[in-house]
Design an enzyme around this catalytic site. Structure first.
Site: not given
Length: 416
Positions: A191, A225
């Site tokens: 990720e 993010c």
């Protein structure tokens, strides 16, 4: 049995729920995000525990027709064994929660390495989990913690006993981790970064757009993010939206993350402040105009002004760079086709959003010629995620999926 493991995970969720405010305060203290976001992050772990409890009774493979008389084909899912989980500073609880709750109901042990700058919350969460495990007459070490820097992460990536390594962090470090794990033919779940865009068409509801863009760009001081870093505005509404957005930015309450009135806290480190200043300078050099913010705030702590930059071309080098700071690049577009292409032209493919009322356009956006991101939103911003769906992105975001849907399959191996 999986349902018994689910019951233990349910108790872990309850134990976290009982200490949610103190854990939220600790997240806020160490990471710098505002208190309500800290509490919300712990709540996400609680929620994924609830989700995992139900999942523990639903894991199964199909029974398939066999071409051999008197036989059946069965897909049996088994635990991988040991799951290494390396998390980042920005979500020091939630990301571990997504991984550990699902990994546990799948029958795995976990070894967690949190960020070196958020060790206290890692220790606190691990102690809570260990007590629940021990109360159920199983070793607390099923969920172990190791604190340290890159040397620990490297050791985890190279260790063949690590059956799955889940890594959350930058694309640069993620690439190194992926290569080390692949070298031993290990399994990784990545990720990584995001350079997320919101696209606003001329028919969009601007009363929805302004607060959405503000929250997505400024929330967690631009350190998610899924933070919105690019805002594409149709040329017919560009000036109006920029003016309204700048006015909204001026109303953002900046202050102590523990103060209930604060909407926006500091950056995590001094290095982050330097990266912010460097990016603002590069944006100016490449033709950008700072219409709001752009400076360090004169007060104790790593505070910078939330920043809006206009006038850059869509392919300016700084626009294609993910800077982990609250800088929003506002860009003009004319046609749907070009702006969909611009959304997809960056290396990362995490989150994306459009604001429109056109149903045909919405389906084109969701389809094969639309967004190439793992998360594709309509009339909501890029930030945030629902635990029921698979969370993750494409391209340099790493291709991993965590949390809901069939993400559990990554934590298991299939025997046919």
């Amino acid at each position: 049995p999986a349902p018994k493991r689910g019951e233990i995970v349910r108790q872990i969720g309850d134990a976290l729920r009982q200490k949610i405010k103190v854990l939220g305060s600790l997240v806020s203290l160490e990471m710098g995000k505002i208190f309500v976001e800290g509490v919300g992050e712990v709540q996400e772990y609680v929620d994924v525990c609830d989700y995992a409890v139900g999942l523990s009774r639903m894991i199964g493979g199909p029974v398939l027709p066999s071409e051999r008389p008197g036989h059946a084909l069965i897909e049996q899912w088994n635990p991988v064994g040991l799951v290494g989980i390396i998390t980042a500073f920005n979500f020091p609880v939630a990301v571990y929660g997504w991984n550990s709750a699902i990994a546990m109901i799948c029958g795995n042990a976990c070894l967690w390495k949190g960020a070196p700058t958020t060790s206290l919350i890692s220790v606190a969460v691990t102690k809570i989990i260990a007590k629940v495990l021990e109360d159920n007459k199983v070793p607390g070490a099923i969920c172990s913690l190791v604190c340290g820097g890159a040397d620990i992460g490297t050791a985890m990536a190279r260790d063949e006993r690590m059956d799955l390594l889940s890594f959350t962090g930058s694309t640069k470090v993620g690439k190194q981790v992926a290569l080390m794990v692949q070298e031993r033919f290990g399994r990784s779940l990545l990720e990584l970064g995001g350079n997320n865009a919101i696209i606003v068409f001329e028919d969009a509801d601007l009363n929805l757009v302004i607060p959405s863009a503000l929250f997505a760009a400024v929330g967690t001081a631009g350190q998610r993010c899924t933070t919105a870093r690019r805002l594409f505005l149709h040329e017919s509404i560009h000036d109006e939206v920029v003016a309204k957005l700048a006015k909204a930015y001026a109303q953002v309450r900046i202050g102590d993350p523990w103060d209930s009135d604060t909407l926006y806290g500091p950056l995590h480190t001094k290095e982050a402040v330097k990266m912010f200043l460097d990016a603002v300078e590069q944006a100016k050099q490449q033709g950008g105009y700072v219409v709001y913010g752009g400076k360090v705030i004169n007060r104790p702590g790593n505070y910078v002004e939330p920043t809006i930059v206009t006038g850059l071309p869509h392919n300016a080098p700084i626009v294609h760079t993910e800077t982990f700071a609250p800088i929003l690049y506002v860009l003009k577009f004319k046609e749907e086709e070009e702006v969909f292409a611009w959304n997809n032209e960056v290396k990362q493919g995490l989150s994306s959003s459009i604001f429109t009322k056109d149903l045909g356009r919405i389906f084109r956006w969701l389809g094969p010629k639309g967004s190439d991101c793992g998360i594709v939103n309509v009339n909501i911003p890029t930030s945030g995620a629902e635990i029921g769906g698979a969370f993750g992105g494409e391209k340099h975001t790493g291709g991993g999926r965590e949390s809901g849907s069939d993400s559990w399959k990554l934590y298991m191996r299939r025997s046919t």
